[in-house]
Structure formats: C-alpha cells, structure tokens
Design a protein around this motif. Structure first.
Motif, PDB file in Angstrom:
ATOM      1  N   GLY A  32      -0.694   4.507 -11.626  1.00 56.85           N
ATOM      2  CA  GLY A  32       0.479   5.749 -11.487  1.00 56.85           C
ATOM      3  C   GLY A  32       1.366   4.975 -11.438  1.00 56.85           C
ATOM      4  N   ASN A  33       2.595   5.192 -11.430  1.00 58.36           N
ATOM      5  CA  ASN A  33       3.671   4.667 -10.447  1.00 58.36           C
ATOM      6  C   ASN A  33       3.902   4.759  -9.218  1.00 58.36           C
ATOM      7  OD1 ASN A  33       4.967   7.228 -10.562  1.00 58.36           O
ATOM      8  ND2 ASN A  33       5.221   6.834 -13.056  1.00 58.36           N
ATOM      9  N   ARG A  34       3.188   6.062  -8.813  1.00 61.61           N
ATOM     10  CA  ARG A  34       4.064   5.808  -6.831  1.00 61.61           C
ATOM     11  C   ARG A  34       3.098   6.365  -6.253  1.00 61.61           C
ATOM     12  NH1 ARG A  34       8.730   9.446  -8.239  1.00 61.61           N
ATOM     13  NH2 ARG A  34       9.798   8.048  -8.787  1.00 61.61           N
ATOM     14  N   ASN A  35       3.247   5.707  -5.411  1.00 59.86           N
ATOM     15  CA  ASN A  35       2.313   5.670  -3.865  1.00 59.86           C
ATOM     16  C   ASN A  35       2.615   5.592  -3.077  1.00 59.86           C
ATOM     17  OD1 ASN A  35       3.713   3.148  -4.012  1.00 59.86           O
ATOM     18  ND2 ASN A  35       1.873   1.753  -4.075  1.00 59.86           N
ATOM     19  N   PHE A  36       3.801   6.522  -2.698  1.00 58.29           N
ATOM     20  CA  PHE A  36       5.080   6.591  -0.928  1.00 58.29           C
ATOM     21  C   PHE A  36       3.399   8.018   0.229  1.00 58.29           C
ATOM     22  CE2 PHE A  36       8.381   6.696  -4.283  1.00 58.29           C
ATOM     23  CZ  PHE A  36       8.078   5.951  -4.382  1.00 58.29           C
ATOM     24  N   ASN A  95      -2.879   2.618  -0.493  1.00 59.05           N
ATOM     25  CA  ASN A  95      -2.788   3.320  -1.756  1.00 59.05           C
ATOM     26  C   ASN A  95      -1.894   2.377  -3.332  1.00 59.05           C
ATOM     27  OD1 ASN A  95      -3.155   6.461  -1.933  1.00 59.05           O
ATOM     28  ND2 ASN A  95      -1.550   6.169  -0.049  1.00 59.05           N
ATOM     29  N   PHE A  96      -3.184   2.170  -3.609  1.00 54.68           N
ATOM     30  CA  PHE A  96      -2.710   0.719  -4.623  1.00 54.68           C
ATOM     31  C   PHE A  96      -2.918   1.259  -6.356  1.00 54.68           C
ATOM     32  CE2 PHE A  96      -3.995  -0.543  -0.545  1.00 54.68           C
ATOM     33  CZ  PHE A  96      -3.636  -1.622   0.090  1.00 54.68           C
ATOM     34  N   LEU A  97      -1.140   0.638  -6.637  1.00 51.50           N
ATOM     35  CA  LEU A  97      -1.257   0.924  -7.866  1.00 51.50           C
ATOM     36  C   LEU A  97      -1.692  -0.306  -9.114  1.00 51.50           C
ATOM     37  CD1 LEU A  97       2.983   2.352  -7.905  1.00 51.50           C
ATOM     38  CD2 LEU A  97       0.505   3.144  -7.847  1.00 51.50           C
ATOM     39  N   MET A  98      -1.914  -0.328 -10.700  1.00 52.24           N
ATOM     40  CA  MET A  98      -2.921  -1.255 -11.198  1.00 52.24           C
ATOM     41  C   MET A  98      -3.039  -0.511 -12.170  1.00 52.24           C
ATOM     42  SD  MET A  98      -6.478  -1.394  -8.965  1.00 52.24           S
ATOM     43  CE  MET A  98      -5.815  -1.852  -7.097  1.00 52.24           C
ATOM     44  N   SER A  99      -3.612  -1.474 -13.120  1.00 56.12           N
ATOM     45  CA  SER A  99      -3.623  -1.255 -14.291  1.00 56.12           C
ATOM     46  C   SER A  99      -4.983  -0.206 -14.756  1.00 56.12           C
ATOM     47  CB  SER A  99      -3.852  -2.216 -15.482  1.00 56.12           C
ATOM     48  OG  SER A  99      -5.903  -2.814 -14.823  1.00 56.12           O
ATOM     49  N   PRO A 156       0.752  -0.920   0.283  1.00 58.09           N
ATOM     50  CA  PRO A 156      -0.155  -0.083   0.150  1.00 58.09           C
ATOM     51  C   PRO A 156       0.789   1.301  -0.206  1.00 58.09           C
ATOM     52  CG  PRO A 156       0.534  -0.964   2.071  1.00 58.09           C
ATOM     53  CD  PRO A 156       1.046  -1.936   0.606  1.00 58.09           C
ATOM     54  N   LYS A 157       1.792   0.832   0.326  1.00 58.40           N
ATOM     55  CA  LYS A 157       2.993   2.754   0.653  1.00 58.40           C
ATOM     56  C   LYS A 157       4.553   2.451  -0.485  1.00 58.40           C
ATOM     57  CE  LYS A 157       4.586   1.106   4.706  1.00 58.40           C
ATOM     58  NZ  LYS A 157       4.795   1.644   5.701  1.00 58.40           N
ATOM     59  N   ARG A 158       4.730   1.392  -1.490  1.00 60.58           N
ATOM     60  CA  ARG A 158       5.726   1.278  -2.026  1.00 60.58           C
ATOM     61  C   ARG A 158       5.513   0.752  -3.429  1.00 60.58           C
ATOM     62  NH1 ARG A 158      10.742  -1.554   0.825  1.00 60.58           N
ATOM     63  NH2 ARG A 158       9.485  -3.640   0.562  1.00 60.58           N
ATOM     64  N   PRO A 159       6.047   0.815  -4.718  1.00 59.97           N
ATOM     65  CA  PRO A 159       5.625   0.241  -5.657  1.00 59.97           C
ATOM     66  C   PRO A 159       5.954  -1.286  -6.154  1.00 59.97           C
ATOM     67  CG  PRO A 159       6.577   2.804  -6.336  1.00 59.97           C
ATOM     68  CD  PRO A 159       6.661   1.956  -5.000  1.00 59.97           C
ATOM     69  N   GLN A 160       7.009  -1.352  -5.349  1.00 62.43           N
ATOM     70  CA  GLN A 160       7.774  -2.601  -5.629  1.00 62.43           C
ATOM     71  C   GLN A 160       6.842  -3.918  -4.416  1.00 62.43           C
ATOM     72  OE1 GLN A 160       9.257  -0.543  -4.168  1.00 62.43           O
ATOM     73  NE2 GLN A 160      10.861  -1.022  -2.931  1.00 62.43           N
ATOM     74  N   ASP A 161       5.939  -3.591  -3.924  1.00 62.99           N
ATOM     75  CA  ASP A 161       5.142  -4.527  -2.887  1.00 62.99           C
ATOM     76  C   ASP A 161       4.082  -5.021  -4.080  1.00 62.99           C
ATOM     77  OD1 ASP A 161       7.074  -3.698  -1.005  1.00 62.99           O
ATOM     78  OD2 ASP A 161       5.716  -2.415  -0.093  1.00 62.99           O
ATOM     79  N   LYS A 162       5.186  -6.132  -4.268  1.00 63.65           N
ATOM     80  CA  LYS A 162       3.984  -6.750  -5.198  1.00 63.65           C
ATOM     81  C   LYS A 162       2.416  -7.476  -4.771  1.00 63.65           C
ATOM     82  CE  LYS A 162       3.319 -10.078  -8.747  1.00 63.65           C
ATOM     83  NZ  LYS A 162       4.242 -10.829  -9.731  1.00 63.65           N
ATOM     84  N   ILE A 163       1.230  -7.509  -4.872  1.00 65.81           N
ATOM     85  CA  ILE A 163       0.697  -8.694  -4.411  1.00 65.81           C
ATOM     86  C   ILE A 163      -0.564  -9.122  -5.675  1.00 65.81           C
ATOM     87  CG2 ILE A 163      -1.613  -8.869  -2.819  1.00 65.81           C
ATOM     88  CD1 ILE A 163      -0.924  -6.444  -1.942  1.00 65.81           C
ATOM     89  N   LEU A 164      -0.783 -10.243  -5.648  1.00 62.80           N
ATOM     90  CA  LEU A 164      -1.403 -11.045  -7.080  1.00 62.80           C
ATOM     91  C   LEU A 164      -3.008 -10.944  -6.679  1.00 62.80           C
ATOM     92  CD1 LEU A 164       0.380 -14.258  -7.507  1.00 62.80           C
ATOM     93  CD2 LEU A 164       0.358 -12.025  -8.793  1.00 62.80           C
ATOM     94  N   GLY A 189      15.700   6.603  10.139  1.00 55.89           N
ATOM     95  CA  GLY A 189      15.274   5.184   9.532  1.00 55.89           C
ATOM     96  C   GLY A 189      15.305   5.265   7.810  1.00 55.89           C
ATOM     97  N   ASP A 190      14.972   3.774   7.724  1.00 58.56           N
ATOM     98  CA  ASP A 190      15.510   3.652   6.216  1.00 58.56           C
ATOM     99  C   ASP A 190      14.470   4.276   5.605  1.00 58.56           C
ATOM    100  OD1 ASP A 190      17.747   2.751   6.634  1.00 58.56           O
ATOM    101  OD2 ASP A 190      16.175   0.415   7.120  1.00 58.56           O
ATOM    102  N   SER A 191      14.956   4.490   4.321  1.00 59.93           N
ATOM    103  CA  SER A 191      13.483   4.148   3.210  1.00 59.93           C
ATOM    104  C   SER A 191      12.881   5.904   3.036  1.00 59.93           C
ATOM    105  CB  SER A 191      12.659   3.429   2.861  1.00 59.93           C
ATOM    106  OG  SER A 191      12.970   2.089   2.603  1.00 59.93           O
ATOM    107  N   ILE A 192      13.683   6.612   3.630  1.00 67.05           N
ATOM    108  CA  ILE A 192      13.473   8.653   3.557  1.00 67.05           C
ATOM    109  C   ILE A 192      13.487   8.652   2.041  1.00 67.05           C
ATOM    110  CG2 ILE A 192      13.801  10.793   4.057  1.00 67.05           C
ATOM    111  CD1 ILE A 192      12.752   8.408   6.607  1.00 67.05           C
ATOM    112  N   THR A 193      12.403   9.415   1.579  1.00 62.04           N
ATOM    113  CA  THR A 193      11.951   9.388   0.259  1.00 62.04           C
ATOM    114  C   THR A 193      12.649  10.871   0.120  1.00 62.04           C
ATOM    115  OG1 THR A 193       9.765   9.438   0.362  1.00 62.04           O
ATOM    116  CG2 THR A 193      10.514   7.353   0.128  1.00 62.04           C
ATOM    117  N   THR A 194      12.595  11.576  -1.191  1.00 56.96           N
ATOM    118  CA  THR A 194      12.122  13.418  -1.370  1.00 56.96           C
ATOM    119  C   THR A 194      10.975  13.354  -1.363  1.00 56.96           C
ATOM    120  OG1 THR A 194      12.182  12.187  -3.905  1.00 56.96           O
ATOM    121  CG2 THR A 194      14.358  12.710  -3.272  1.00 56.96           C
ATOM    122  N   ASP A 195       9.791  12.447  -1.177  1.00 52.38           N
ATOM    123  CA  ASP A 195       8.567  13.130  -0.859  1.00 52.38           C
ATOM    124  C   ASP A 195       8.349  12.665   0.783  1.00 52.38           C
ATOM    125  OD1 ASP A 195       6.441  12.337  -3.158  1.00 52.38           O
ATOM    126  OD2 ASP A 195       8.114  11.036  -3.169  1.00 52.38           O
TER     127      ASP A 195
END
Length: 925
Positions: A563-567, A578-582, A371-379, A701-707
C-alpha cells in the motif's frame, strides 16, 4: 461580456469533427512566453482563460498565471475542475451535506431541486470492504455479504442520491478502487462539452487522487468540504504553486520494481521538501516508464507532500489508452488537441522550474519503507539490521536470533515446534509466554499445530491498494513468486493473515488468463474483495489466538503490504510495525513469516526435504514477467469489466430506495443523520470577534496526521463512540468502522482525536485523553469538550510541524469544529487539512519563523486570548496572543492567521465554505 478577453478561441479540425478551444499557442504568438511554463501551469492557465467571468475568475488571476514565477509570489489562483471523484468514506458525508443543504433550502421556502451537482461526480464504493475472511475460496463472497450487512443503509442512501441528483454516478461495491477505476476507465485525457474541448481535470475526496497524473490528467486530493463547494460551482482556491522538476534518467534495473522506485522518490522528495508544491516529471527516463509505472509515482504524491506529480501526455499515454479500451476516436482527439495546444511532451528542456531534482533510475535497489512513515526508506539488504535497531531504540528490546529462541525454548521444556505449516484454526488454543533477553516470544498451540510468535513476526501480508494493484508488472511478478514458491514446496507461515485485494476486476481477469490466480491461492492469497481493505485500515480482526498472544505479551508484530500508508495504528491497532513494499516482496515475507531475515543472503524457507530456498530461487526474471504480460493483457478485459461497472450485483440491484427528492431522515439511524451545520442558518454572518480565554484541549507534537485526528478504523465498546452506540441499542458486533459511520456527526465527533496512539501532552496516558484544565480531571477528549461547552469556554489546539499530514479527511476538520475548537496553533500545516479547517470555520494559526510552544515557554495549561480578529482582517495577517498561566503571569506573542486569501477570509467569516455558498444561493433565489 465575452470571456475570451485575449481573442484566443480557435477551431480545431479533427477526424471527430470541428471543436472550439482556448489556444495557448495563440497566446505564444501574442508574445506571451508559454513555452517556458511547466505543463501543469499551462493547464491551470487554460482553466482560468476558459472560465474567466471577472468575478470568481478575474483578469488578475489570468495575469498571475501568465507571469508565473519559479519562486512563489503567494498570490491566490482559482481552479474549476471539470469533474469530481469520490470514494464512499468521504462521499457519504459529502452527500449528507448536499442533502442537508436541500433540507435547509426547503425550510426557507426555496426549491430543493436547485441544489444539484453542477459538474459530473463519480463516487466509487471502495473503502468499506473489510477482510473478515481470508485464505479460502469463499473469502470474497463472505466479505461481500458482511459488507452489505454492515453498510446497507449507507448504500441505500447513495443509491437514492444517484437517482435524486443529476450529474451523480455511483460505482457499486465490489468493482474496484476509485483511483484505479479513474485511471483505467473514467479519465478521458481531453473532454468535450457543447462543442468545446479542454483538458480533463478533477479534484477528488481522497488524497491519492494524483494517481491520475500518470495518464496526463491534472487532479489532486481536496477535503470533502472543498469538493462539495466545487460540485456546487465554486472554484477551488489555492496559492500559486512552485513547480519542482523531477528529472529521471536511466532505466529501472533488473530485480527492482516500480514500487522500489516510488519508495525511493518518497524519501528524496520528503528530504527536499515539496509540501504544497507541484512536481513535474521530465527527462529521458520517462521514455521507459509505462503509465502504470507513472501512476505508481503519482499515487504517492501525498506521501511526498506535494499537490501533484504530473506526467505530460505523450506516446506512452496513448499506448495505455488503447490498451485499456479507450475508443480510438478519443485517443486521436487527445493527440490532436495536446499537440495543437502545447500540452504534448517533447524532450525540449527549456521549461523553467523552481528547482530540479535528478534521479538516475538505474540506481534503484529493492526497497521497503517503514515502520510508520512512507518516506522512511530501508534498502532490502539493510532491513534486518534496521529492524534490530528499531526494536531496541523504539521498544527497548535486545534482539535474539530466532534459532537461539528455539534452542532455548527446547532446552527449557517447551513443546515440539512446527513441522506442519497448515493453518488449523481450532478452538483448543494454548498460549505460553516467555521473554528472552528482553525480546518477547510466545509459543502457541493451535489445534494439532504449534508455532512460535515473537517480535518481528509478520501477522498480516496484504497485496492491497491502488498504488500497486494498478501495475500489471508487479502483480504478475507477485503471481510468479507464488508459483515458484509453490514449485519449491513452500508455504506461508500459519500465523500470517494473507489477502489479495485487486484494484479492479481487470486484474483478476489477467491473473486467471495467466493461470496465476491458482498460484496465489496456493500461497493463501485468495481474493478477499475489490477495495482498499488493509491500506485503509480495514484489515479485519486477527485470528483470536494471534490477537490474544500479541495483546497479552506485548509482541511487536509486523505487517507487510503493497500500500501507500503505514501510519501508527492505521493498518491494525495491535500491529506496531508496518512496512510498505512491492507485491512480490509481500509474498516473500509471508513465506518467511518474519521481517528479521536477510532475504539477500539467508534462506527464505526450507523445502520438504529441508533444502534451503533463497529469494533468488523464486524471483522471476524481467523476460518472464513481460512475456506473460504480452500474452494476457488485452483491451477485451477492460471492456468486460467496465461495460457493466454501474450495474452492481443482485444485492445492489434489489436495494429499495425512497422516491422523494428530499431525503427522509430517520431519527433512529446511527449511520445517516442531517448535518448540523446549516440548520436555521442566519442569512447574514455574525461579525468577527476576538477569541477570549480559550483553554487548550490538546497539546500535540510534530507529524500529527489526520489518522491521529479523524475517526478511522475500529473502536471499542467503552470508547465515547462505543458508549453512544450501546446506549442507542447497537451491539458491539454491529459497530462497524468509523469510516462507515461518517454520515452521522454524533458518532464521528466522539471519535475525533480518539486514536489509540495519539500523544496529548496534557494527558498522563496515551490515546484520546486530555485534562479538563479547570479541575485537572483526566477524561476522554469528547467528555472534556462537553464540559467546556457547558461552561461556555472556547478551545484551541497546540501542535508542532506538519500538522494534519496524511489523508484528506473532512472529518478531521468537521470533528474539530464540533468539539468546540475555535483555532489551531501549529508550526506548519499540511495543505488540505489547513484548507479544511478554514472550510469549517476553524482558524488555523502559525507560529512566527523559529518559534514554537517550547521556545515561547508555553505549558499548554494557560488561557489564551487571540486579538486582532475583525471583519477587515487581511490575508496572512499577524494576530496577538496573550497566554495567561494559573498564577496570572502573561506571555504575549504574535502569530500568523493562515487565512491565505480573501476568499478564505470570506469562508471564515461565514463559519465555513458551504455556509458561504448557501448564503449566496439564498440571496440569488
């Protein structure tokens, strides 16, 4: 001295004429093993051969590329792009900087006309349109009116720049998203200048610039700071990349889409680790991927972490160029040049890669990500149980089936619940909150309509972003999902804010021709604008009743977007998942109204006769989609849209602009202000010296984004930026977004590190807060920075892994600098942000392998002295840090100064890349 040091400049005879070019084939004949080099490395090699001047581009640079090794040697190489692409959020501050350079040149008695872009720049205004209005035919017009009302001053400034600067074009608002415009129109594949031909290359001030890799053009995202330097003739420097070969085989199966493919690739490449690397795609699977499919993959390169995802030019490239109305002579030039110069894709797999990752496209399944990273794939088939798990693990809530919620609501005297799904936004809204076994549930009475909102409700469904709107297959597919849903008597749920934001007007043209726009609108997916909208965070406000229910009852609401971003906090500050999808699935979830539904096995909804309708009932076949594509896609549509792309609407054409070559700064403006970085710049930089007794402003911490770092989206009236504007007489209704105010440093510095979801270990509460360590008082990050400046105390930031991942935002570095932060210490960095920190004179430091704040026992409350900074510092030199706690106990440890090359050291010495360029210019003139 001739720059053709290998005597490889040749003539190419074509039907368009005879041109000179630098021949890689000739290098092969001279005994250099060009054939083993990846195509992307060949293009970099051609670039240094052609731009060799023995100063910015040296013989050593050429030899480094000729001797490219699969494992990185750490050597630095230059890249001189042929052009630069900008969007308005990043473009405005870049133009402000160039205009500010002109102002400083004038103050020093030099000619301001000499400060001009030296290579072509295309700026596309696409990041400012916000979804204020939706679900109606007038949404587009009203949103455009609001866009001009909010941004008139910025647009006047950009129109002034278009007139005042040479080599500078502006695509007005309402024409499309920069990456889709770049793919469909701006990119040529091969360029010709002064009788010489060479590969089309670029850098862009947006991290999704690699979308253009899909058409065989090398380009990637850089910070606005680096782009400005490239505009002014400086090469972009970076470490020689490793190249990972992505071997694709098979074909995408029926029922899956290019979106499912790219979300799968995002997971695969993130797991492997491609940060800072090139990815080059090859294999038999490429034969079945169109340029839009390839561009979908290239677009999400920053989500993978790589610099580019390159697709060599082949027959599919030429096919797309013809389909998008490129002149036939240009298409033939691309073919002739690439085949003559070893840049044409063949099935020869003798190329040496750093490593090879294989993916069988036939294994792709319908996929979402979040729900918050584009690489967190869910079938898709696992989405419901995954949501239930996330609800419990992230929010401590026990899942209750919606049917049980309704039953309990009825039995406890709740109102009769929805039969009519028509949205009726009347002011007489009643909200009743309940908690069912830890899961939040709210009943909303809105006008004559009632419904339940609960955890997992979809409150935003947006078909947005160049990632997917550039792909006709998924856009037509989404239209067919809407058509079939309409035929079954279905509708979207009344709590869903829907929007359709195409990446270019070509999309509208073919949707109208296919008679699908009516179907979209029947599902309330009306066109809201041509821009990034929801994907960039310009989703606009939620309907008041929905916003109030979420806020007062802490509902874990969801968004679905193509879209491509769901940070975190990017899409909307009130939406926690937030979930990315077709685009096709976006329509489906808008109809379902929830994400906790098994779309494979459960009904998506019920028709007016209460008969269940399943996803399979409204999902189009591949034949249906391709049949419509063949009938409606035409070069004529591209000609109609792009023949007038620079004209703009009447409002744009009527904008009044000043005639002066130097911009006249308005002291009252809260949008445009002269940049503070160059005023009265000394002609020589100060010697480097150690950083003494610095305090930590943020311990992250980790994964501090420019957002998290950069000001983005909306902000409250009691925030530091809000208070500043209110004191300047700006009403809250006119705050606009941070992105729209990127040309004003006083606003932007107050929004740096102000993300509502940032977690600073020094602060007790979430958001942009810290402690002023000398007194222990908690306050906003900005207010603390002011107190530190008054006390003349330098500042640093502590962080974990992947610091600065996300969009290439120059203000993440500019704001860091203006807060008084002298250095950042992290476990690892995202490529662009590390470079931008150097470009602003902020020192990026990295822990030694295996070390971090925890292993070293750092609390973040120490004072830090950084030793080893001097004018003879070397690339990647180790420095000593002494951390002293309040009891006087000292910890000594060593770190790496992430000044990766000699040129970066020069930038750091000069307190920034533009200061370096300005000083060089002043010495020459």
């Amino acid at each position: 001295m001739s720059n053709d040091i290998y005597t490889i400049k040749k003539l190419l005879n074509t039907k368009n004429g005879t041109f000179t070019y630098y021949s890689l084939a000739e290098m092969q004949l001279q005994g250099f093993d060009i054939e083993r080099l990846p195509f992307s490395i060949r293009i970099l090699l051609e670039n240094v051969l052609r731009n060799f001047d023995d100063f910015a581009v040296t013989r050593e640079n050429i030899e480094t590329l000729l001797n490219w090794q699969p494992k990185s040697t750490g050597k630095d190489i230059p890249f001189k792009p042929a052009r630069v692409l900008m969007q308005d959020f990043t473009g405005v501050p870049a133009v402000v900087d160039i205009a500010s350079l002109r102002a400083e040149v004038t103050r020093k008695g030099k000619n301001p006309d000499t400060i001009n872009p030296l290579i072509p720049v295309d700026l596309v205004i696409d990041h400012s349109v916000q979804v204020d209005y939706f679900g109606t035919e007038y949404a587009y017009d009203r949103n455009m009116e609001m866009e001009y009302k909010r941004n008139r001053e910025r647009y006047q400034f950009l129109k002034w720049a278009q007139k005042s600067f040479s080599n500078f074009n502006v695509v007005p608002p309402g024409m499309g998203i920069c990456h889709q415009v770049n793919l469909e129109y701006l990119s040529k594949g091969v360029l010709e200048r002064n009788g010489e031909i060479f590969p089309d290359t670029l850098v862009g001030t947006d991290s999704h610039t690699p979308m253009v890799n899909g058409i065989g053009v090398i380009g990637w995202g850089v910070g606005g700071i680096e782009a400005e330097a490239a505009i002014l003739g400086q090469p972009v420097y970076f470490i020689m990349p490793e190249v990972i070969g992505l071997k694709l085989t098979g074909r995408i199966p029926l029922g899956s889409t290019a979106t499912d493919m790219v979300l799968t690739i995002a997971e695969v490449l993130r797991k492997y680790g491609v940060v800072g690397k090139f990815v080059e795609v090859f294999g038999s699977g490429l034969d079945y991927l169109t340029v839009p499919d390839r561009a979908t993959i290239g677009n999400m390169s920053p989500e993978f972490g790589c610099t580019v995802t390159y697709f060599p030019i082949d027959d599919k490239t030429l096919e797309y160029m013809r389909a998008t109305n490129r002149p036939e002579e240009q298409v033939k030039l691309v073919e002739d040049y690439c085949k003559a110069n070893m840049l044409w894709r063949t099935n020869n797999e003798n190329i040496t890669y750093t490593d090879i990752i294989e993916l069988d496209l036939s294994t792709i399944e319908p996929t979402v990500s979040g729900p918050k990273r584009p690489q967190d794939k869910i079938l898709l088939k696992d989405f419901k149980p995954k949501f239930i798990d996330l609800l419990h693990s992230s929010f401590g809530r026990t899942y209750v089936k919606p049917q049980e919620q309704l039953t309990r609501w009825y039995s406890e005297g709740g109102s009769a619940l929805p039969i009519d799904h028509k949205t009726d936004m009347q002011p007489d809204t009643k909200i009743e909150g309940k908690m069912e076994d830890g899961m939040k549930t709210v009943a909303i009475t809105q006008g004559h309509e009632q419904f339940i909102l609960s955890d997992g409700s979809v409150v935003i469904a947006a078909i947005t972003s160049c990632t997917n709107t550039s792909n006709p297959y998924v856009m037509i597919g989404a239209g067919l999902v809407a058509r079939k849903a309409r035929e079954h008597g279905l509708d979207v749920m009344p709590w869903v804010k829907t929007s359709l934001a195409p990446g270019s007007k070509v999309v509208t043209d073919y949707l109208i021709k296919a008679d699908l726009l009516d179907d979209f609108e029947a599902m309330k997916f009306h066109i809201v604008g041509y821009g990034c909208t929801t994907c960039i965070g310009n989703s606009g406000p939620l309907p008041p009743s929905i916003a109030k229910a979420i806020e007062e009852n802490e509902i874990v609401a969801a968004s679905v977007l193509s879209g491509n971003r769901n940070f975190e906090a990017r899409i909307h500050p009130q939406i926690k998942m937030n979930f990315l999808m077709s685009p096709m699935l976006v329509v489906a979830y808008a109809i379902a109204g929830r994400v906790d539904i098994d779309l494979i096995n459960e009904p998506i909804s019920y028709d007016p006769n209460q008969q269940p309708v399943y996803l399979k009932d409204i999902w189009p076949s591949d034949d249906e989609i391709r049949s419509i594509m063949q009938g409606v896609l035409s070069p004529t549509h591209y000609a109609q849209s792009y023949d007038t792309i620079f004209d703009g609407n009447e409002i744009w054409q009527e904008l009044k602009i000043p005639a002066e070559k130097n911009y006249v700064w308005d002291e009252k403006s809260t949008y445009i202000k002269e940049a503070p970085f160059f005023k009265d710049l000394p002609e020589e930089p100060q010697p480097l010296k150690n950083i003494d007794h610095a305090y930590v402003l943020l311990d992250l911490g980790d994964s501090i984004t420019t957002d998290h770092i950069s000001p983005a989206g909306s902000y409250g009236e009691n925030s530091a930026a809000g208070l500043y504007l209110r004191n300047r007489g700006v009403e809250k209704a006119d705050f606009n977004s941070y992105g729209s105010r990127r040309g004003h440093d006083e606003v932007m510095v107050r929004g740096t590190f102000a993300n509502v979801r940032i977690k600073n270990k020094l602060a007790d509460k979430e958001g942009g807060y810290t402690k002023f360590l000398p007194t222990g008082e908690e306050m906003s990050v900005f207010d603390a920075s002011v107190k530190y400046k008054e006390a003349k105390i330098p500042l640093i930031v502590l962080a974990g892994k992947e610091y600065g991942s996300g969009s290439s935002r120059d203000w993440a570095a500019k704001g860091t600098f203006l807060l008084g932060i002298k250095a950042v210490l992290a476990e690892s960095y995202e490529r662009i942000h590390r470079s931008n920190l150097v470009g602003m004179g902020v020192l990026p430091m990295q822990y030694l392998e295996g070390q971090n704040a925890q292993s070293l026992g750092l609390s973040g409350k120490e004072q830090f002295t950084i030793n080893g900074l001097s004018d003879d510092i070397k690339p990647l030199q180790e420095l000593e840090i002494i951390a002293t706690d309040s009891d006087g106990h000292m910890k000594k440890f060593r770190v790496i100064a992430r000044l990766d090359s000699q040129i970066e050291i020069e930038y750091y010495k000069n307190e920034g890349i533009l200061q370096y360029v300005l000083r060089r210019f002043l010495k020459k003139s």
